[in-house]
Design a protein around this motif. Sequence first.
Motif, PDB file in Angstrom:
ATOM      1  N   VAL A 191      49.240  30.727  72.024  1.00  0.00           N
ATOM      2  CA  VAL A 191      49.678  31.986  72.611  1.00  0.00           C
ATOM      3  C   VAL A 191      48.829  32.295  73.841  1.00  0.00           C
ATOM      4  CG1 VAL A 191      50.018  34.452  72.168  1.00  0.00           C
ATOM      5  CG2 VAL A 191      50.361  32.782  70.330  1.00  0.00           C
ATOM      6  N   GLU A 232      48.342  38.112  74.516  1.00  0.00           N
ATOM      7  CA  GLU A 232      49.643  38.213  73.850  1.00  0.00           C
ATOM      8  C   GLU A 232      49.548  38.134  72.327  1.00  0.00           C
ATOM      9  OE1 GLU A 232      52.568  38.748  75.361  1.00  0.00           O
ATOM     10  OE2 GLU A 232      51.559  38.891  77.297  1.00  0.00           O
ATOM     11  N   ALA A 233      48.335  37.952  71.806  1.00  0.00           N
ATOM     12  CA  ALA A 233      48.192  37.749  70.356  1.00  0.00           C
ATOM     13  C   ALA A 233      48.067  39.052  69.576  1.00  0.00           C
ATOM     14  CB  ALA A 233      46.979  36.862  70.066  1.00  0.00           C
ATOM     15  N   LEU A 277      50.964  40.153  67.408  1.00  0.00           N
ATOM     16  CA  LEU A 277      51.152  39.310  66.231  1.00  0.00           C
ATOM     17  C   LEU A 277      50.119  39.637  65.155  1.00  0.00           C
ATOM     18  CD1 LEU A 277      51.794  35.867  67.993  1.00  0.00           C
ATOM     19  CD2 LEU A 277      53.465  37.627  67.365  1.00  0.00           C
ATOM     20  N   LEU A 332      57.206  35.876  68.275  1.00  0.00           N
ATOM     21  CA  LEU A 332      56.493  35.333  69.430  1.00  0.00           C
ATOM     22  C   LEU A 332      57.542  34.954  70.464  1.00  0.00           C
ATOM     23  CD1 LEU A 332      54.033  34.238  70.968  1.00  0.00           C
ATOM     24  CD2 LEU A 332      54.293  32.090  69.691  1.00  0.00           C
ATOM     25  N   SER A 360      55.508  34.304  76.042  1.00  0.00           N
ATOM     26  CA  SER A 360      54.136  34.502  75.556  1.00  0.00           C
ATOM     27  C   SER A 360      53.495  33.199  75.100  1.00  0.00           C
ATOM     28  CB  SER A 360      54.132  35.502  74.385  1.00  0.00           C
ATOM     29  OG  SER A 360      54.584  36.770  74.790  1.00  0.00           O
ATOM     30  N   VAL A 378      50.697  28.846  64.509  1.00  0.00           N
ATOM     31  CA  VAL A 378      50.483  29.583  65.748  1.00  0.00           C
ATOM     32  C   VAL A 378      49.012  29.923  65.876  1.00  0.00           C
ATOM     33  CG1 VAL A 378      51.081  31.670  67.046  1.00  0.00           C
ATOM     34  CG2 VAL A 378      52.830  30.530  65.660  1.00  0.00           C
TER      35      VAL A 378
END
Length: 431
Positions: free
Chosen positions: A10, A14-15, A18, A25, A29, A45
Amino acid sequence: MEKQLATVYVKPGEADRLVAGHPWLYDNSVLKVTGEVPDGALVQVRDHRRRFLGIGFYHSGSKIRVRLLAPERVTVDTAFFEARIRAALEVRRRHLPEASSFRVVHAEADFLSGLIVDKYEDVLVLQISALGMEQRKGQIVEALQRVLAPRAILERSDVAARKFEGLPPVEGVLAGDWPAPPRSAEQTGSAPDDPPSTPAQSQPASSQAALLPVRINDLVFEVDLWAGHKTGLYLDQQVNYRQVAQWARGARVLDAFCFWGGFGLHAAQAGATHVHMIDQSESAVQTALRNAARNGLADRCSGEAANVFDWFKAHTQTRPGEKLVPQFDLIILDPPSFTRTRASVPDALRGYKEIHVRALKLLRPGGVLATFCCSHHVDARTFLDVILSAAYDTRKILRRIATFSQGPDHPVIPMIPETEYLKGYAFELVR
Protein backbone atom coordinates in the motif's frame (compact mmCIF):
# COMPACT_ATOMS: atom_id res chain seq x y z
CA MET A 1 -3.96 -20.84 5.16
CA GLU A 2 -2.93 -20.70 1.52
CA LYS A 3 0.88 -20.92 1.22
CA GLN A 4 3.14 -18.24 -0.19
CA LEU A 5 0.52 -15.62 -0.70
CA ALA A 6 1.41 -12.84 -3.09
CA THR A 7 1.82 -9.47 -1.42
CA VAL A 8 0.06 -6.21 -2.25
CA TYR A 9 1.89 -3.17 -0.88
CA VAL A 10 0.00 0.00 0.00
CA LYS A 11 1.21 3.50 -0.81
CA PRO A 12 2.41 5.75 2.04
CA GLY A 13 -0.52 7.43 3.77
CA GLU A 14 -3.11 4.99 2.39
CA ALA A 15 -2.98 2.33 5.12
CA ASP A 16 -4.75 4.21 7.93
CA ARG A 17 -8.21 3.57 6.52
CA LEU A 18 -7.51 -0.17 6.33
CA VAL A 19 -6.11 -0.26 9.85
CA ALA A 20 -9.27 1.51 11.06
CA GLY A 21 -11.38 -1.31 9.63
CA HIS A 22 -12.42 -0.38 6.10
CA PRO A 23 -12.08 -3.51 3.89
CA TRP A 24 -11.53 -1.87 0.49
CA LEU A 25 -8.08 -1.24 -0.96
CA TYR A 26 -8.57 0.87 -4.09
CA ASP A 27 -6.42 0.45 -7.20
CA ASN A 28 -4.96 3.96 -6.86
CA SER A 29 -3.72 3.13 -3.35
CA VAL A 30 -1.60 0.17 -4.47
CA LEU A 31 2.17 0.69 -4.43
CA LYS A 32 3.14 -2.64 -6.02
CA VAL A 33 2.19 -6.29 -6.26
CA THR A 34 4.69 -9.13 -5.92
CA GLY A 35 4.26 -12.18 -8.11
CA GLU A 36 1.59 -13.25 -10.55
CA VAL A 37 -1.83 -13.06 -8.91
CA PRO A 38 -4.91 -14.65 -10.51
CA ASP A 39 -8.04 -12.56 -10.11
CA GLY A 40 -10.06 -13.77 -7.13
CA ALA A 41 -7.02 -15.21 -5.38
CA LEU A 42 -6.20 -14.59 -1.75
CA VAL A 43 -3.36 -12.12 -1.11
CA GLN A 44 -1.69 -10.55 1.88
CA VAL A 45 -1.61 -6.78 2.23
CA ARG A 46 1.26 -4.81 3.74
CA ASP A 47 1.99 -1.13 4.10
CA HIS A 48 5.00 0.51 2.45
CA ARG A 49 7.08 -0.36 5.53
CA ARG A 50 6.20 -4.05 5.09
CA ARG A 51 3.91 -4.15 8.14
CA PHE A 52 1.16 -6.76 7.79
CA LEU A 53 -2.37 -5.32 7.39
CA GLY A 54 -4.47 -8.37 6.53
CA ILE A 55 -5.57 -10.78 3.82
CA GLY A 56 -8.24 -10.48 1.17
CA PHE A 57 -9.42 -11.24 -2.36
CA TYR A 58 -7.51 -9.69 -5.26
CA HIS A 59 -8.97 -8.39 -8.51
CA SER A 60 -6.73 -6.60 -11.01
CA GLY A 61 -9.64 -5.37 -13.12
CA SER A 62 -11.68 -3.77 -10.33
CA LYS A 63 -11.37 -0.34 -8.77
CA ILE A 64 -11.47 -2.25 -5.48
CA ARG A 65 -8.15 -4.05 -5.96
CA VAL A 66 -8.37 -5.99 -2.68
CA ARG A 67 -11.36 -6.76 -0.47
CA LEU A 68 -9.94 -7.47 2.97
CA LEU A 69 -11.43 -10.36 4.93
CA ALA A 70 -9.39 -10.37 8.13
CA PRO A 71 -6.58 -8.41 9.82
CA GLU A 72 -4.89 -11.70 10.69
CA ARG A 73 -3.78 -14.75 8.73
CA VAL A 74 -6.69 -17.15 8.35
CA THR A 75 -7.58 -20.08 6.15
CA VAL A 76 -10.45 -19.15 3.86
CA ASP A 77 -12.46 -22.34 3.46
CA THR A 78 -15.91 -23.67 4.32
CA ALA A 79 -15.12 -23.54 8.04
CA PHE A 80 -14.15 -19.87 7.70
CA PHE A 81 -17.48 -18.98 6.08
CA GLU A 82 -19.36 -21.06 8.61
CA ALA A 83 -17.74 -19.20 11.51
CA ARG A 84 -18.46 -15.79 9.96
CA ILE A 85 -22.09 -16.70 9.22
CA ARG A 86 -22.61 -18.02 12.75
CA ALA A 87 -21.21 -14.81 14.19
CA ALA A 88 -23.50 -12.73 11.97
CA LEU A 89 -26.52 -14.87 12.89
CA GLU A 90 -25.82 -14.36 16.58
CA VAL A 91 -26.07 -10.58 16.10
CA ARG A 92 -29.52 -10.99 14.53
CA ARG A 93 -30.74 -13.36 17.23
CA ARG A 94 -29.59 -10.93 19.88
CA HIS A 95 -31.24 -7.85 18.37
CA LEU A 96 -34.22 -9.40 16.51
CA PRO A 97 -35.01 -12.44 18.66
CA GLU A 98 -38.59 -12.86 17.37
CA ALA A 99 -37.90 -12.35 13.66
CA SER A 100 -38.19 -15.34 11.31
CA SER A 101 -37.16 -13.35 8.21
CA PHE A 102 -34.13 -11.06 8.20
CA ARG A 103 -30.78 -10.33 6.58
CA VAL A 104 -28.24 -12.91 7.77
CA VAL A 105 -25.15 -11.41 6.10
CA HIS A 106 -24.84 -7.71 5.29
CA ALA A 107 -21.64 -7.78 3.23
CA GLU A 108 -18.96 -5.42 4.60
CA ALA A 109 -20.86 -4.93 7.88
CA ASP A 110 -20.36 -8.63 8.61
CA PHE A 111 -16.80 -8.67 7.23
CA LEU A 112 -17.78 -10.60 4.12
CA SER A 113 -17.36 -7.97 1.41
CA GLY A 114 -19.41 -8.74 -1.68
CA LEU A 115 -21.82 -11.20 -0.03
CA ILE A 116 -25.45 -10.70 1.03
CA VAL A 117 -27.66 -13.46 2.42
CA ASP A 118 -31.33 -12.89 3.27
CA LYS A 119 -33.52 -15.36 5.16
CA TYR A 120 -37.20 -15.62 4.25
CA GLU A 121 -38.65 -18.11 6.73
CA ASP A 122 -36.90 -21.37 5.74
CA VAL A 123 -35.57 -20.18 2.34
CA LEU A 124 -32.30 -18.29 1.84
CA VAL A 125 -31.54 -15.88 -0.99
CA LEU A 126 -27.89 -15.20 -1.76
CA GLN A 127 -26.47 -12.24 -3.67
CA ILE A 128 -22.81 -11.99 -4.71
CA SER A 129 -21.15 -8.88 -6.12
CA ALA A 130 -17.43 -9.75 -5.87
CA LEU A 131 -15.28 -12.16 -7.86
CA GLY A 132 -13.57 -13.70 -4.82
CA MET A 133 -16.92 -14.64 -3.34
CA GLU A 134 -18.20 -15.87 -6.71
CA GLN A 135 -15.30 -18.31 -6.95
CA ARG A 136 -16.10 -19.69 -3.49
CA LYS A 137 -19.84 -19.96 -3.92
CA GLY A 138 -19.79 -23.69 -3.26
CA GLN A 139 -18.12 -23.19 0.11
CA ILE A 140 -20.60 -20.46 1.02
CA VAL A 141 -23.59 -22.65 0.13
CA GLU A 142 -22.17 -25.54 2.15
CA ALA A 143 -21.60 -23.24 5.14
CA LEU A 144 -25.16 -21.90 4.94
CA GLN A 145 -26.54 -25.44 4.87
CA ARG A 146 -24.54 -26.33 7.96
CA VAL A 147 -25.62 -23.25 9.91
CA LEU A 148 -29.27 -22.81 8.90
CA ALA A 149 -30.36 -26.06 7.17
CA PRO A 150 -32.72 -24.19 4.83
CA ARG A 151 -35.37 -25.74 2.64
CA ALA A 152 -33.72 -24.07 -0.37
CA ILE A 153 -30.97 -21.62 -1.24
CA LEU A 154 -31.64 -19.30 -4.18
CA GLU A 155 -29.28 -16.92 -5.96
CA ARG A 156 -30.30 -13.44 -7.12
CA SER A 157 -26.96 -12.02 -8.16
CA ASP A 158 -28.47 -9.43 -10.48
CA VAL A 159 -27.02 -6.25 -8.95
CA ALA A 160 -25.34 -3.69 -11.21
CA ALA A 161 -22.15 -3.84 -9.12
CA ARG A 162 -21.31 -7.24 -10.67
CA LYS A 163 -20.39 -5.64 -13.97
CA PHE A 164 -17.55 -3.78 -12.26
CA GLU A 165 -16.13 -7.18 -11.28
CA GLY A 166 -16.59 -8.57 -14.78
CA LEU A 167 -19.44 -10.81 -13.65
CA PRO A 168 -22.71 -11.43 -15.51
CA PRO A 169 -26.06 -11.44 -13.70
CA VAL A 170 -27.00 -14.88 -12.35
CA GLU A 171 -30.25 -16.32 -11.00
CA GLY A 172 -30.97 -19.87 -10.00
CA VAL A 173 -31.56 -22.52 -7.36
CA LEU A 174 -28.29 -23.41 -5.61
CA ALA A 175 -29.65 -26.03 -3.22
CA GLY A 176 -32.94 -27.60 -2.19
CA ASP A 177 -36.32 -27.75 -3.89
CA TRP A 178 -37.72 -24.50 -5.28
CA PRO A 179 -39.26 -23.46 -8.62
CA ALA A 180 -36.67 -22.14 -11.07
CA PRO A 181 -36.86 -18.45 -12.05
CA PRO A 182 -39.13 -17.83 -15.04
CA ARG A 183 -36.99 -17.18 -18.10
CA SER A 184 -39.36 -14.54 -19.40
CA ALA A 185 -39.43 -12.47 -16.21
CA GLU A 186 -38.08 -8.97 -16.73
CA GLN A 187 -37.99 -5.90 -14.57
CA THR A 188 -40.44 -3.32 -15.88
CA GLY A 189 -40.89 0.29 -14.89
CA SER A 190 -38.44 1.81 -12.47
CA ALA A 191 -36.09 0.04 -10.12
CA PRO A 192 -35.15 1.06 -6.56
CA ASP A 193 -32.22 3.14 -7.76
CA ASP A 194 -34.00 5.02 -10.54
CA PRO A 195 -33.93 8.84 -10.59
CA PRO A 196 -36.95 10.87 -9.51
CA SER A 197 -38.34 11.11 -13.03
CA THR A 198 -39.50 7.50 -12.65
CA PRO A 199 -39.53 6.92 -8.91
CA ALA A 200 -41.97 4.10 -8.37
CA GLN A 201 -41.10 0.58 -7.31
CA SER A 202 -42.33 -2.10 -9.66
CA GLN A 203 -41.83 -5.75 -10.42
CA PRO A 204 -43.03 -8.34 -12.89
CA ALA A 205 -46.14 -10.32 -12.19
CA SER A 206 -45.65 -12.98 -9.52
CA SER A 207 -45.22 -16.63 -10.33
CA GLN A 208 -47.77 -18.44 -8.15
CA ALA A 209 -45.48 -21.44 -7.74
CA ALA A 210 -42.74 -19.27 -6.24
CA LEU A 211 -44.90 -17.39 -3.71
CA LEU A 212 -43.82 -17.67 -0.10
CA PRO A 213 -45.81 -16.44 2.93
CA VAL A 214 -43.32 -14.37 4.94
CA ARG A 215 -44.04 -13.13 8.46
CA ILE A 216 -42.89 -9.60 9.25
CA ASN A 217 -43.71 -8.70 12.85
CA ASP A 218 -47.32 -9.92 13.25
CA LEU A 219 -48.30 -9.71 9.58
CA VAL A 220 -47.91 -12.16 6.70
CA PHE A 221 -46.81 -10.94 3.28
CA GLU A 222 -47.00 -12.73 -0.05
CA VAL A 223 -43.50 -12.72 -1.52
CA ASP A 224 -42.24 -13.87 -4.90
CA LEU A 225 -38.53 -14.41 -4.33
CA TRP A 226 -37.81 -14.18 -8.07
CA ALA A 227 -39.80 -11.05 -8.80
CA GLY A 228 -39.40 -8.79 -5.77
CA HIS A 229 -36.79 -6.06 -5.48
CA LYS A 230 -33.41 -6.72 -3.87
CA THR A 231 -33.70 -10.38 -2.85
CA GLY A 232 -37.50 -10.40 -2.71
CA LEU A 233 -38.71 -8.01 -0.01
CA TYR A 234 -37.49 -4.96 1.89
CA LEU A 235 -36.31 -6.40 5.20
CA ASP A 236 -34.50 -3.29 6.43
CA GLN A 237 -37.70 -1.53 7.55
CA GLN A 238 -39.32 -4.16 9.76
CA VAL A 239 -38.40 -2.38 13.02
CA ASN A 240 -39.51 0.97 11.55
CA TYR A 241 -42.86 -0.51 10.47
CA ARG A 242 -43.82 -0.90 14.11
CA GLN A 243 -42.43 2.43 15.20
CA VAL A 244 -44.34 4.36 12.54
CA ALA A 245 -47.54 2.40 13.23
CA GLN A 246 -47.70 3.83 16.76
CA TRP A 247 -49.08 7.07 15.26
CA ALA A 248 -51.74 5.33 13.18
CA ARG A 249 -54.51 4.67 15.72
CA GLY A 250 -57.61 6.58 14.71
CA ALA A 251 -55.74 8.17 11.79
CA ARG A 252 -56.43 8.51 8.10
CA VAL A 253 -53.16 7.32 6.53
CA LEU A 254 -51.44 7.81 3.18
CA ASP A 255 -48.73 5.26 2.31
CA ALA A 256 -46.88 6.69 -0.70
CA PHE A 257 -44.51 4.42 -2.65
CA CYS A 258 -46.23 1.57 -0.82
CA PHE A 259 -44.61 -1.34 -2.70
CA TRP A 260 -46.22 -4.44 -1.10
CA GLY A 261 -47.86 -2.55 1.77
CA GLY A 262 -45.31 -2.79 4.58
CA PHE A 263 -46.04 0.52 6.27
CA GLY A 264 -49.68 0.69 5.22
CA LEU A 265 -50.68 -2.70 6.58
CA HIS A 266 -48.86 -2.12 9.87
CA ALA A 267 -50.76 1.17 10.17
CA ALA A 268 -54.08 -0.56 9.49
CA GLN A 269 -53.30 -3.26 12.03
CA ALA A 270 -52.45 -0.57 14.60
CA GLY A 271 -55.92 0.96 14.32
CA ALA A 272 -55.94 3.40 11.41
CA THR A 273 -59.45 4.31 10.29
CA HIS A 274 -58.36 4.05 6.66
CA VAL A 275 -55.09 3.52 4.75
CA HIS A 276 -54.68 4.59 1.13
CA MET A 277 -51.68 3.02 -0.62
CA ILE A 278 -50.11 4.39 -3.82
CA ASP A 279 -47.43 2.95 -6.08
CA GLN A 280 -46.69 3.37 -9.77
CA SER A 281 -46.69 -0.40 -10.21
CA GLU A 282 -50.15 -1.91 -10.66
CA SER A 283 -48.83 -5.33 -9.63
CA ALA A 284 -47.31 -3.87 -6.44
CA VAL A 285 -50.64 -2.27 -5.50
CA GLN A 286 -52.57 -5.48 -6.20
CA THR A 287 -50.08 -7.44 -4.10
CA ALA A 288 -50.48 -4.92 -1.26
CA LEU A 289 -54.27 -5.31 -1.41
CA ARG A 290 -53.96 -9.11 -1.40
CA ASN A 291 -51.71 -8.80 1.63
CA ALA A 292 -54.35 -6.63 3.29
CA ALA A 293 -57.01 -9.29 2.64
CA ARG A 294 -54.70 -12.08 3.84
CA ASN A 295 -54.31 -10.26 7.17
CA GLY A 296 -57.98 -9.36 7.57
CA LEU A 297 -57.40 -5.67 6.90
CA ALA A 298 -59.09 -5.24 3.52
CA ASP A 299 -61.99 -3.19 4.91
CA ARG A 300 -59.57 -0.47 6.05
CA CYS A 301 -57.28 -0.37 3.02
CA SER A 302 -57.50 0.97 -0.52
CA GLY A 303 -54.90 1.13 -3.26
CA GLU A 304 -54.18 3.09 -6.38
CA ALA A 305 -51.65 2.66 -9.18
CA ALA A 306 -50.27 6.11 -9.99
CA ASN A 307 -47.07 8.05 -10.36
CA VAL A 308 -46.70 9.44 -6.84
CA PHE A 309 -45.39 12.81 -8.04
CA ASP A 310 -48.34 13.21 -10.39
CA TRP A 311 -50.78 12.07 -7.70
CA PHE A 312 -49.46 14.63 -5.21
CA LYS A 313 -49.60 17.38 -7.80
CA ALA A 314 -53.19 16.55 -8.75
CA HIS A 315 -54.32 16.43 -5.10
CA THR A 316 -52.65 19.71 -4.07
CA GLN A 317 -53.79 21.92 -6.94
CA THR A 318 -56.43 24.53 -6.13
CA ARG A 319 -58.43 27.03 -8.12
CA PRO A 320 -58.04 30.76 -7.49
CA GLY A 321 -59.52 31.59 -4.10
CA GLU A 322 -59.91 27.91 -3.17
CA LYS A 323 -58.31 26.69 0.07
CA LEU A 324 -56.69 23.27 0.18
CA VAL A 325 -58.14 21.07 2.92
CA PRO A 326 -55.60 18.61 4.40
CA GLN A 327 -56.84 15.02 4.25
CA PHE A 328 -54.42 12.87 6.26
CA ASP A 329 -53.31 12.40 9.86
CA LEU A 330 -50.28 10.25 8.98
CA ILE A 331 -48.33 10.38 5.72
CA ILE A 332 -45.53 7.90 5.01
CA LEU A 333 -42.96 8.60 2.30
CA ASP A 334 -40.70 5.63 1.56
CA PRO A 335 -39.50 6.18 -2.02
CA PRO A 336 -36.79 4.24 -3.82
CA SER A 337 -33.40 5.88 -4.09
CA PHE A 338 -33.50 8.84 -6.42
CA THR A 339 -29.81 8.70 -7.30
CA ARG A 340 -27.21 6.12 -8.26
CA THR A 341 -24.28 8.53 -8.30
CA ARG A 342 -23.02 11.63 -6.53
CA ALA A 343 -23.29 13.56 -9.78
CA SER A 344 -27.07 13.23 -9.81
CA VAL A 345 -27.56 14.21 -6.15
CA PRO A 346 -28.83 17.76 -6.99
CA ASP A 347 -31.60 16.31 -9.16
CA ALA A 348 -32.44 13.81 -6.43
CA LEU A 349 -32.70 16.55 -3.81
CA ARG A 350 -35.16 18.44 -5.99
CA GLY A 351 -37.25 15.27 -6.19
CA TYR A 352 -37.15 14.76 -2.43
CA LYS A 353 -38.13 18.37 -1.81
CA GLU A 354 -41.04 18.18 -4.25
CA ILE A 355 -42.70 15.22 -2.53
CA HIS A 356 -42.23 16.82 0.91
CA VAL A 357 -43.75 20.12 -0.18
CA ARG A 358 -46.79 18.29 -1.55
CA ALA A 359 -47.10 15.93 1.43
CA LEU A 360 -47.00 18.76 3.97
CA LYS A 361 -49.89 20.45 2.19
CA LEU A 362 -52.02 17.31 2.71
CA LEU A 363 -51.10 16.76 6.38
CA ARG A 364 -53.52 17.93 9.05
CA PRO A 365 -52.20 20.03 11.99
CA GLY A 366 -51.10 17.63 14.71
CA GLY A 367 -50.54 14.92 12.11
CA VAL A 368 -47.31 13.00 11.57
CA LEU A 369 -45.03 12.83 8.53
CA ALA A 370 -42.76 9.75 8.50
CA THR A 371 -40.20 10.02 5.73
CA PHE A 372 -37.25 7.94 4.54
CA CYS A 373 -34.28 8.14 2.19
CA CYS A 374 -32.39 5.02 1.10
CA SER A 375 -29.72 6.71 -1.01
CA HIS A 376 -26.18 6.27 0.28
CA HIS A 377 -25.20 9.45 -1.56
CA VAL A 378 -27.64 11.61 0.44
CA ASP A 379 -26.56 11.80 4.07
CA ALA A 380 -28.91 12.32 7.00
CA ARG A 381 -28.07 16.00 7.46
CA THR A 382 -28.67 16.77 3.78
CA PHE A 383 -31.94 14.88 3.84
CA LEU A 384 -33.05 16.80 6.93
CA ASP A 385 -32.17 20.10 5.27
CA VAL A 386 -34.39 19.18 2.30
CA ILE A 387 -37.33 18.48 4.60
CA LEU A 388 -36.84 21.74 6.51
CA SER A 389 -36.60 23.63 3.22
CA ALA A 390 -39.93 22.13 2.17
CA ALA A 391 -41.42 23.14 5.52
CA TYR A 392 -40.16 26.69 5.04
CA ASP A 393 -41.63 26.94 1.55
CA THR A 394 -45.03 25.76 2.80
CA ARG A 395 -44.82 27.90 5.99
CA LYS A 396 -45.12 24.85 8.23
CA ILE A 397 -43.59 24.32 11.65
CA LEU A 398 -42.41 20.77 12.36
CA ARG A 399 -41.55 19.06 15.64
CA ARG A 400 -39.16 16.14 15.22
CA ILE A 401 -40.41 13.16 17.21
CA ALA A 402 -38.28 10.26 15.92
CA THR A 403 -35.16 9.41 13.94
CA PHE A 404 -34.90 6.16 11.97
CA SER A 405 -32.17 3.97 10.55
CA GLN A 406 -31.96 0.55 8.93
CA GLY A 407 -32.80 -2.45 11.09
CA PRO A 408 -30.19 -4.24 13.24
CA ASP A 409 -30.03 -7.05 10.68
CA HIS A 410 -28.47 -4.44 8.37
CA PRO A 411 -25.75 -3.37 10.84
CA VAL A 412 -23.76 -0.17 10.42
CA ILE A 413 -20.00 -0.06 10.95
CA PRO A 414 -19.19 3.67 11.30
CA MET A 415 -15.69 3.21 9.87
CA ILE A 416 -17.32 1.74 6.74
CA PRO A 417 -19.69 4.48 5.51
CA GLU A 418 -20.96 2.24 2.73
CA THR A 419 -22.74 0.05 5.31
CA GLU A 420 -25.15 2.88 6.15
CA TYR A 421 -27.74 3.95 3.61
CA LEU A 422 -31.21 4.19 5.18
CA LYS A 423 -32.18 7.23 7.20
CA GLY A 424 -35.51 8.68 8.19
CA TYR A 425 -37.43 11.07 10.43
CA ALA A 426 -40.86 11.49 11.89
CA PHE A 427 -42.25 15.00 12.35
CA GLU A 428 -45.38 16.26 14.02
CA LEU A 429 -46.98 19.17 12.21
CA VAL A 430 -47.26 21.93 14.82
CA ARG A 431 -49.03 24.36 12.48
